[in-house]
Write an enzyme that holds these catalytic residues in place. Structure first.
Site, short mmCIF file in Angstrom:
data_model
loop_
_atom_site.label_atom_id
_atom_site.label_comp_id
_atom_site.label_asym_id
_atom_site.label_seq_id
_atom_site.Cartn_x
_atom_site.Cartn_y
_atom_site.Cartn_z
N SER A 19 -28.12 75.81 142.18
CA SER A 19 -26.81 75.98 142.10
C SER A 19 -26.34 76.68 143.10
CB SER A 19 -27.14 77.89 141.15
OG SER A 19 -25.23 78.00 141.09
N SER A 21 -23.54 78.57 143.62
CA SER A 21 -22.75 79.87 143.35
C SER A 21 -23.63 81.05 144.11
CB SER A 21 -22.56 79.90 141.04
OG SER A 21 -21.75 78.72 140.98
N LYS A 70 -20.90 75.37 128.27
CA LYS A 70 -19.88 75.75 128.24
C LYS A 70 -18.96 75.02 127.07
CE LYS A 70 -18.94 74.16 133.38
NZ LYS A 70 -18.28 73.25 134.25
N GLY A 131 -14.40 58.59 133.96
CA GLY A 131 -15.22 58.98 132.73
C GLY A 131 -14.86 59.30 131.83
N GLY A 134 -17.82 65.93 130.00
CA GLY A 134 -17.52 67.41 130.57
C GLY A 134 -16.45 67.78 131.33
#
Ligand code: NAP
Length: 297
Positions: A19, A21, A70, A131, A134
């Site tokens: 990640s 982040s 999520k 697509g 999610g």
């Protein structure tokens, strides 16, 4: 410098080791002079409820949530924003003063931010989303707010495509744009792509880490993109590699292109605003940190 007063903010997901982040958020926290530290915490689905309780107990100031949690965390929040409720997906959590977590979704804001740069107006445009997984939920919710005249969702399986469209159509005002499901072998597909003002790729096709042995490198295969003209804008949620083979094809034809890095930066900036209560967060520092930490395979 971490001290006894340093507060925790964190990312929950699995895996989280790649990640961007932590680099992005810690650069922003430093620039803001906040004595907070952001960590990426791997967490299994079975441990999610316990981990959330524990993080609340130690005074965690906020959370980002990524794949595969999520949807699951939205069931564990005491309170949801209307958007998180509608999407059934949470990527940002803040602790409530009365206990428990508030869940929100900043992926939508992250997705639309590059499209709204320079006050661009997408009203009346024809859009196509490739697509229906999610991230496509946030993309479609974002597009619905931009008031296009068409939103076509292209999927490879009817069993996922139809429920996706009816889910995202639910609760929308009667006059709002109808989502049009289209299977990827439908003869209309070529025309829809050719006429589109904006095509968004939400499939993992073209991503460095997604390398099926003989799979296509471009979403929907090679041929369909041959008749693309420069008026179509291409937006790929993928940011490794930069640019993806699909965006390279678009650039060669003179199309305007966006990759997913700015979406990542902007969803993170929006999350930081909700944790800190500060409106002016250092987006440039976040973008620079993300770029610096991107691996170039
Ligand atoms: P996901 O939930 O697995 O959805 C992927 C979608 O692509 C599904 O509709 C799937 O169809 C379809 N798909 C997968 N492989 C395909 C193939 N070979 N041919 C045709 N369709 C295919 O994944 P996601 O979470 O939405 O993530 C999708 C991509 O977006 C990833 O590359 C991810 O890194 C990127 N992303 C970027 C950001 C950002 O901030 N920039 C945020 C989120 C995600 P089926 O349902 O039939 O399998």
């Amino acid at each position: 410098m971490i001290s006894g007063n340093t507060a925790l903010v964190a990312l929950l997901g699995q895996p989280v080791s790649h990640s961007l982040s932590p680099a992005m958020q810690n650069a922003a926290l430093k620039a803001m002079g906040l004595d907070w530290s952001f960590l990426a915490l791997p967490c299994s689905a079975d441990d999610l409820a316990t981990v959330l309780q524990g993080l609340e107990a130690v005074g965690c100031r906020g959370l980002n949530v990524t794949i595969p949690h999520k949807q699951a965390v939205s069931q564990l929040c005491k309170e949801l924003s209307p958007l998180a409720q509608r999407l059934g997906a949470v990527n940002t959590m803040t602790p409530l003063p009365s206990g428990g977590w508030h869940g929100h979704n900043t992926d939508v804001e992250g997705f639309v931010a590059p499209l709204l740069h320079n006050n661009a107006n997408w009203s009346g445009t024809r859009t196509v989303v490739l697509g229906c997984g999610g991230s496509a939920r946030a993309v479609v919710a974002g597009l619905q707010d931009l008031n296009p005249s068409e939103i076509t969702i292209v999927g490879r399986r009817d069993q996922t495509l139809q429920p996706f469209c009816s889910d995202l159509q639910q609760g929308r005002p009667a006059h709002s744009v109808q989502l049009q499901p289209l299977l990827d072998n439908d003869p209309q597909l070529q025309t829809r792509i050719q006429q589109a003002d904006l095509v968004v790729n939400t499939t993992p096709i073209g991503m460095s880490s997604h390398q099926p042995d003989q799979g296509p490198v471009l979403p929907l295969g090679e041929d369909i993109w041959n008749n693309l003209t420069a008026h179509t804008v291409l937006y790929d949620l993928i940011y490794t590699p930069r640019p993806t083979p699909w965006l390279q094809r678009g650039e060669a034809l003179g199309c305007r292109t966006y990759d997913g890095l700015e979406m990542l930066v902007q969803q993170g900036a929006a999350a930081l605003r909700s944790w800190s209560g500060v409106d002016e967060v250092p987006v440039n520092a976040m973008r620079e940190a993300a770029l610096k930490n991107l691996s170039h395979p």
